[in-house]
Design an enzyme around this catalytic site. Structure first.
Site, PDB file in Angstrom:
ATOM      1  N   ARG A  37       0.803  -1.222   0.000  1.00 21.72           N
ATOM      2  CA  ARG A  37       0.000   0.000   0.000  1.00 21.72           C
ATOM      3  C   ARG A  37       0.836   1.272   0.000  1.00 21.72           C
ATOM      4  NH1 ARG A  37      -2.735  -3.891   1.601  1.00 21.72           N
ATOM      5  NH2 ARG A  37      -0.789  -4.376   2.640  1.00 21.72           N
ATOM      6  N   THR A  38       1.801   1.351   0.899  1.00 19.66           N
ATOM      7  CA  THR A  38       2.484   2.634   1.071  1.00 19.66           C
ATOM      8  C   THR A  38       3.258   2.985  -0.191  1.00 19.66           C
ATOM      9  OG1 THR A  38       2.664   2.066   3.398  1.00 19.66           O
ATOM     10  CG2 THR A  38       3.955   3.949   2.646  1.00 19.66           C
TER      11      THR A  38
ATOM     12  N   LYS B  92      25.811  -3.177  -0.764  1.00 17.89           N
ATOM     13  CA  LYS B  92      27.283  -3.125  -0.837  1.00 17.89           C
ATOM     14  C   LYS B  92      27.847  -2.330   0.339  1.00 17.89           C
ATOM     15  CE  LYS B  92      26.644  -2.425  -5.736  1.00 17.89           C
ATOM     16  NZ  LYS B  92      26.788  -1.351  -6.728  1.00 17.89           N
TER      17      LYS B  92
ATOM     18  N   ARG C 187      11.108   3.864   3.330  1.00 20.64           N
ATOM     19  CA  ARG C 187      10.789   2.886   4.383  1.00 20.64           C
ATOM     20  C   ARG C 187      12.060   2.128   4.716  1.00 20.64           C
ATOM     21  NH1 ARG C 187       5.737  -1.178   4.627  1.00 20.64           N
ATOM     22  NH2 ARG C 187       4.809   0.825   5.171  1.00 20.64           N
TER      23      ARG C 187
ATOM     24  N   HIS D  57       5.001   5.862  11.406  1.00 21.86           N
ATOM     25  CA  HIS D  57       4.476   5.683  10.049  1.00 21.86           C
ATOM     26  C   HIS D  57       3.487   6.827   9.838  1.00 21.86           C
ATOM     27  CE1 HIS D  57       3.254   3.948   6.393  1.00 21.86           C
ATOM     28  NE2 HIS D  57       2.842   2.750   6.783  1.00 21.86           N
TER      29      HIS D  57
HETATM   30  N1   CP Z   1      -0.304  -0.058   5.791  1.00 24.42           N
HETATM   31  C1   CP Z   1       0.899  -0.301   5.262  1.00 24.42           C
HETATM   32  O1   CP Z   1       1.909   0.307   5.660  1.00 24.42           O
HETATM   33  O2   CP Z   1       0.888  -1.273   4.320  1.00 24.42           O
HETATM   34  P1   CP Z   1       2.148  -1.742   3.478  1.00 24.42           P
HETATM   35  O3   CP Z   1       3.108  -2.391   4.444  1.00 24.42           O
HETATM   36  O4   CP Z   1       1.614  -2.685   2.458  1.00 24.42           O
HETATM   37  O5   CP Z   1       2.780  -0.525   2.890  1.00 24.42           O
END
Ligand code: CP
Length: 305
Positions: A53-54, A82, A103, A131
């Site tokens: 999703r993100t 590396k 991320r 998040h």
């Molecule tokens: N909600 C969320 O962070 O989903 P993903 O891990 O799929 O990005």
């Protein structure tokens, strides 16, 4: 916005959060108005940890704003494999993109990137820490479903220890008057003490911790989470705890008719598939809202009018 980067939801004032929600609402109402706003702008998605999703909603957001996307979806396909540092990666990617969404499994990595990068950095999830764009997604969803962000009884259920989305949601909702929390989890997966002390108790928010569903009929929002297998040191503990709280269609019989059920997703088995057909299930609408709020955030951080 006063912040160049978005690393934690705490960096946003309540007014800034509400402006982002208003912008997302306007995008939803009149998408054509925004179709060209980021022409010639590039978003880099640097994902050192898996995501559906993100990452894809960030990419869809930039594409719908008329911009382009580049990036990687696993550390193995970047020079991190590396030994390149997060800081060097951020400086380098700033040469190729106008904004970065990162991320990383290590808490603080997007903060480090943001200190070095020449372009805005958005934390797209760092370990069990923060998040913020999920929190913005959750707030937009709550606002669209309930028409308000205060005077809500919010149940958070599942892995409240490792679930970073719960920590940020509690922080954000604690700003609004009249909210209270029911924290439903096994004892081992309770909300960390620092959030209880520094957020809930400092804000004077009512909350209870419980290991049962008794409060379900009182809830306005039920925020389900999965037990985060990847954050456990011990597989036996994960297996023991993973099925403790499963939301079934039967259980919802006593819940309010206007309950909104949220889940940041991915789901494993903590919400029975049959619940998807219940009009109170909002989690796939929530995934869609994630694209709109990220469009709003990209516009704001790039200073696009
Ligand atoms: N909600 C969320 O962070 O989903 P993903 O891990 O799929 O990005």
């Amino acid at each position: 916005m006063t912040t160049k980067n978005l690393i934690s939801i705490t960096e946003l004032s309540t007014q800034e959060i509400e402006e982002l929600i208003a912008c997302a609402q306007d995008i939803i109402a009149e998408p054509d108005k925004y179709a060209d706003k980021c022409r010639r702008k590039k978003l880099a998605t640097l994902f050192f940890e898996p995501s559906t999703r993100t990452r894809l909603s960030f990419e869809a957001a930039m594409l719908e704003l008329g911009g382009s996307v580049l990036g990687f979806s696993e550390a193995a396909s970047s020079s991190a494999s590396k030994g390149e540092s997060v800081s060097d990666t951020a400086i380098t990617v700033s040469c190729y993109a106008d904004i970065i969404a990162m991320r990383h499994p290590k808490e603080g990595a997007p903060l480090v990137a943001g200190l070095s990068a020449g372009v805005p950095v958005i934390n797209a999830g760092d370990g069990g820490h923060n998040h913020p764009t999920q929190t913005l997604t959750d707030l937009l969803t709550i606002f669209r479903e309930k028409g308000r962000l205060g005077n809500l009884k919010i149940g958070c259920c599942g892995d409240l220890k490792f679930g970073r989305t719960v920590h940020s949601l509690v922080e954000a909702c604690a700003r609004y008057e009249g909210n209270s929390f029911v924290l439903i989890s096994p004892e081992e997966l309770r909300v960390p003490d620092n959030i209880k002390t520094n957020v809930l108790e400092r804000s004077g928010i009512d909350y209870i911790e419980t290991d049962n569903w008794d409060a379900l009929p009182e809830l306005d929002i039920l925020y389900m989470t999965r037990v985060q297998r990847e954050r456990f040191f011990n597989e036996a503990d994960y297996l023991r705890l993973k099925d403790e709280f499963i939301l079934t269609a039967d259980r919802l019989e006593n819940a309010k008719s206007d309950l909104s059920i949220l889940h940041p997703l991915p789901r494993v088995n903590e919400i029975e598939k049959a619940v998807d057909n219940d009009p109170r299930a909002c989690y796939f609408k929530q995934a869609l809202n994630g694209k709109y709020i990220r469009m709003a955030l990209i516009l704001k951080l790039l200073g696009v009018d």
